[in-house]
Design an enzyme around this catalytic site. Structure first.
Site, PDB file in Angstrom:
ATOM      1  N   GLY A   1       0.794  -1.233   0.000  1.00  0.00           N
ATOM      2  CA  GLY A   1       0.000   0.000   0.000  1.00  0.00           C
ATOM      3  C   GLY A   1       0.826   1.282   0.000  1.00  0.00           C
ATOM      4  O   GLY A   1       2.051   1.276   0.167  1.00  0.00           O
TER       5      GLY A   1
ATOM      6  N   LEU B   1      -6.847 -10.508   4.716  1.00  0.00           N
ATOM      7  CA  LEU B   1      -7.327 -10.154   6.051  1.00  0.00           C
ATOM      8  C   LEU B   1      -8.422 -11.091   6.542  1.00  0.00           C
ATOM      9  O   LEU B   1      -8.537 -11.322   7.751  1.00  0.00           O
ATOM     10  CB  LEU B   1      -7.867  -8.713   6.041  1.00  0.00           C
ATOM     11  CG  LEU B   1      -6.807  -7.605   5.992  1.00  0.00           C
ATOM     12  CD1 LEU B   1      -7.446  -6.256   5.690  1.00  0.00           C
ATOM     13  CD2 LEU B   1      -6.015  -7.544   7.294  1.00  0.00           C
TER      14      LEU B   1
ATOM     15  N   LYS C   1     -12.827   2.184  10.535  1.00  0.00           N
ATOM     16  CA  LYS C   1     -11.589   2.506  11.244  1.00  0.00           C
ATOM     17  C   LYS C   1     -11.812   2.546  12.755  1.00  0.00           C
ATOM     18  O   LYS C   1     -11.000   2.035  13.520  1.00  0.00           O
ATOM     19  CB  LYS C   1     -11.011   3.846  10.766  1.00  0.00           C
ATOM     20  CG  LYS C   1     -10.500   3.843   9.339  1.00  0.00           C
ATOM     21  CD  LYS C   1      -9.521   2.719   9.038  1.00  0.00           C
ATOM     22  CE  LYS C   1      -8.137   2.909   9.621  1.00  0.00           C
ATOM     23  NZ  LYS C   1      -7.242   1.773   9.268  1.00  0.00           N
TER      24      LYS C   1
ATOM     25  N   SER D   1      -6.381   8.728  -0.908  1.00  0.00           N
ATOM     26  CA  SER D   1      -5.439   9.862  -0.940  1.00  0.00           C
ATOM     27  C   SER D   1      -5.128  10.257  -2.386  1.00  0.00           C
ATOM     28  O   SER D   1      -5.066  11.431  -2.735  1.00  0.00           O
ATOM     29  CB  SER D   1      -4.104   9.460  -0.304  1.00  0.00           C
ATOM     30  OG  SER D   1      -4.236   9.288   1.059  1.00  0.00           O
TER      31      SER D   1
HETATM   32  P1  NAP Z   1      -3.740   1.549   0.192  1.00  0.00           P
HETATM   33  O1  NAP Z   1      -2.595   1.927  -0.622  1.00  0.00           O
HETATM   34  O2  NAP Z   1      -5.008   1.211  -0.518  1.00  0.00           O
HETATM   35  O3  NAP Z   1      -3.324   0.364   1.142  1.00  0.00           O
HETATM   36  C1  NAP Z   1      -4.278  -0.502   1.707  1.00  0.00           C
HETATM   37  C2  NAP Z   1      -3.625  -1.841   1.876  1.00  0.00           C
HETATM   38  O4  NAP Z   1      -4.574  -2.735   2.490  1.00  0.00           O
HETATM   39  C3  NAP Z   1      -3.213  -2.458   0.556  1.00  0.00           C
HETATM   40  O5  NAP Z   1      -1.873  -2.840   0.680  1.00  0.00           O
HETATM   41  C4  NAP Z   1      -4.102  -3.682   0.398  1.00  0.00           C
HETATM   42  O6  NAP Z   1      -3.396  -4.807  -0.046  1.00  0.00           O
HETATM   43  C5  NAP Z   1      -4.484  -3.967   1.843  1.00  0.00           C
HETATM   44  N1  NAP Z   1      -5.753  -4.677   1.882  1.00  0.00           N
HETATM   45  C6  NAP Z   1      -6.976  -4.217   1.592  1.00  0.00           C
HETATM   46  N2  NAP Z   1      -7.881  -5.199   1.728  1.00  0.00           N
HETATM   47  C7  NAP Z   1      -7.192  -6.301   2.092  1.00  0.00           C
HETATM   48  C8  NAP Z   1      -7.542  -7.651   2.380  1.00  0.00           C
HETATM   49  N3  NAP Z   1      -8.813  -8.078   2.308  1.00  0.00           N
HETATM   50  N4  NAP Z   1      -6.560  -8.496   2.744  1.00  0.00           N
HETATM   51  C9  NAP Z   1      -5.266  -8.107   2.806  1.00  0.00           C
HETATM   52  N5  NAP Z   1      -4.873  -6.844   2.541  1.00  0.00           N
HETATM   53  C10 NAP Z   1      -5.827  -5.976   2.196  1.00  0.00           C
HETATM   54  O7  NAP Z   1      -4.140   2.687   1.235  1.00  0.00           O
HETATM   55  P2  NAP Z   1      -3.281   3.521   2.297  1.00  0.00           P
HETATM   56  O8  NAP Z   1      -3.726   4.912   2.141  1.00  0.00           O
HETATM   57  O9  NAP Z   1      -1.843   3.175   2.232  1.00  0.00           O
HETATM   58  O10 NAP Z   1      -3.892   2.958   3.648  1.00  0.00           O
HETATM   59  C11 NAP Z   1      -3.153   2.140   4.536  1.00  0.00           C
HETATM   60  C12 NAP Z   1      -3.738   2.240   5.919  1.00  0.00           C
HETATM   61  O11 NAP Z   1      -3.680   3.593   6.366  1.00  0.00           O
HETATM   62  C13 NAP Z   1      -5.207   1.840   6.031  1.00  0.00           C
HETATM   63  O12 NAP Z   1      -5.379   1.190   7.266  1.00  0.00           O
HETATM   64  C14 NAP Z   1      -5.941   3.175   6.039  1.00  0.00           C
HETATM   65  O13 NAP Z   1      -7.189   3.107   6.689  1.00  0.00           O
HETATM   66  C15 NAP Z   1      -4.947   3.993   6.858  1.00  0.00           C
HETATM   67  N6  NAP Z   1      -5.057   5.452   6.694  1.00  0.00           N
HETATM   68  C16 NAP Z   1      -4.874   6.024   5.466  1.00  0.00           C
HETATM   69  C17 NAP Z   1      -4.946   7.399   5.350  1.00  0.00           C
HETATM   70  C18 NAP Z   1      -4.722   8.079   4.036  1.00  0.00           C
HETATM   71  O14 NAP Z   1      -5.045   9.266   3.932  1.00  0.00           O
HETATM   72  N7  NAP Z   1      -4.166   7.406   3.045  1.00  0.00           N
HETATM   73  C19 NAP Z   1      -5.226   8.193   6.471  1.00  0.00           C
HETATM   74  C20 NAP Z   1      -5.421   7.567   7.700  1.00  0.00           C
HETATM   75  C21 NAP Z   1      -5.320   6.198   7.809  1.00  0.00           C
HETATM   76  P3  NAP Z   1      -3.334  -5.317  -1.575  1.00  0.00           P
HETATM   77  O15 NAP Z   1      -2.576  -4.270  -2.327  1.00  0.00           O
HETATM   78  O16 NAP Z   1      -2.572  -6.597  -1.479  1.00  0.00           O
HETATM   79  O17 NAP Z   1      -4.743  -5.440  -2.034  1.00  0.00           O
END
Ligand code: NAP
Length: 355
Positions: free
Chosen positions: A19, A70, A173, A213
């Site tokens: 991610g 997950l 969340k 994002s």
């Molecule tokens: P992202 O690039 O979409 O990353 C999400 C990750 O979760 C991906 O690596 C995806 O893996 C994995 N995932 C989703 N569903 C899954 C499943 N069923 N089983 C295994 N893996 C799964 O988004 P991100 O922005 O980096 O977010 C990462 C974390 O930060 C999340 O917990 C999000 O809620 C949190 N967060 C993000 C932000 C923001 O603004 N970006 C702000 C606050 C918190 P695959 O690639 O293998 O599908």
């Protein structure tokens, strides 16, 4: 519980390693010479792992890839085994394009957290878990700031207003974070630290992320919002600061509890204005739309509910980020640098076109 000092010779597990945020965490751990057990849904999928393999090639650390979903019971056992530190970032960050919010968001977030933490319990080696939570688990809607002293959200606030029907991502969340604290309290092997970032921006190591994002930035620069944007405010924080904070939280014995991570809170128009200074050739929005108009068109044009608009458009707030600075030592870089470097990366990766 005694505060743990993590042995840096042991592997660190990072879930959701492909991610947007986790890729930077993995890269920094590898640069520090650590061994990383990186979980992705499909370790054979080039678009998920190529950028991680590239980071590993350029760094002294060792990368080991594991496939884990997950919602598969026990899927994280192998990756967590032998680790003292587990950084659990995996969770879907999508806000549209799904029919069933429970299956798309809540189930993977909450059951996934339980699943990962049960693997930690079974492993016996785990001493600390750092969970990527969010400010979405601090507050639900911007209007709630009106009830806070100085309109400032702190780590003692909890989102109590989101549900599967209203702000389901935020609900996923807060429910996941609550589940993590519940499981943490029922055992005494590992402590829990949560990182609660606001909207994360800044250059991505991969163009293959579904992170919202990236959508926010793409919507600004693609011309989709050329007629104007609602007055919506976001806390923004650089992805590199967020990644570094996870590692600082992992290894600092004094880190405990929740940490809000956020730079300044700005509106969509302020973001566009910052970007226009460097990228005048892109069709960035130049004005704000009145709330009555947004209420009228947004449900059809953007699939956003009137309840969301009523409770979020036109409200200002801020975050108390003092704990992240005083305990973790996070230093927030200038927002202009973050936004412009993110735009540069999106242009380079072909994700944005000039007008
Ligand atoms: P992202 O690039 O979409 O990353 C999400 C990750 O979760 C991906 O690596 C995806 O893996 C994995 N995932 C989703 N569903 C899954 C499943 N069923 N089983 C295994 N893996 C799964 O988004 P991100 O922005 O980096 O977010 C990462 C974390 O930060 C999340 O917990 C999000 O809620 C949190 N967060 C993000 C932000 C923001 O603004 N970006 C702000 C606050 C918190 P695959 O690639 O293998 O599908």
């Amino acid at each position: 519980m005694q505060r743990p000092t993590i042995d840096r010779s042991k592997p660190v597990c990072v879930t959701g390693a492909s991610g947007y945020i986790a890729s930077w965490i993995v890269r920094y751990l590898l640069e520090q010479g650590l061994t990383v057990h990186a979980t992705v849904r499909d370790a054979d999928k080039a678009s998920s792992v190529d950028h991680l393999l590239k980071a590993a090639k350029a760094a002294p650390g060792q990368l080991k890839l594991f496939s884990a979903d997950l919602i598969d019971e026990g899927a994280f056992d192998a990756a967590v085994r032998g680790c003292e530190l587990v950084i659990h970032t995996a969770s879907p960050f999508i806000i549209k394009g799904f029919k069933d919010p429970y299956e798309a968001l809540v189930r993977p977030a909450v059951e996934g957290t339980r699943n990962v933490l049960e693997s930690c319990n079974r492993a016996g080696s785990v001493r600390r878990v750092v969970l990527t939570s969010s400010v979405a688990s601090i507050y639900g809607d911007a209007v709630e700031a009106l009830t806070k002293k100085g309109q400032v959200f702190t780590e003692s606030d909890w989102n109590t207003s989101s549900s599967e029907d209203h702000q389901p991502y935020s609900y996923s969340k807060v429910m996941a974070e609550r589940k993590a604290w519940e499981i943490n309290k029922a055992q005494s092997n590992w402590d829990l630290v949560t990182i609660n970032p606001s909207l994360v921006v800044g250059p991505s190591l991969t163009k293959n992320t579904q992170s919202t994002s990236i959508d926010v930035m793409r919507d600004l620069g693609s011309g989709r919002q050329r007629t104007g944007v609602p007055h919506l405010e976001f806390g923004l924080v650089d992805v590199r600061e967020v990644a570094a904070a996870h590692i600082l939280a992992g290894f600092n014995p004094d880190a405990q509890g929740r940490f809000i991570l956020s730079g300044p809170v700005v509106s969509l128009l302020q973001m566009a204005n910052i970007l226009r200074g460097r990228f005048p050739q892109y069709p960035l929005p130049t004005k704000e739309l009145p709330k009555w108009l947004v209420r009228w068109v947004a449900p059809i044009a953007a699939g956003v509910s009137r309840a969301f608009i009523d409770r979020n458009v036109g409200y200002s707030f801020s975050f108390d980020t003092s704990r992240s600075q005083s305990i973790l030592g996070v230093q927030y870089r200038l927002l202009t640098e973050t936004l412009c470097e993110h735009f540069d990366q999106m242009i380079e990766d072909g994700l944005l076109r000039r007008r």
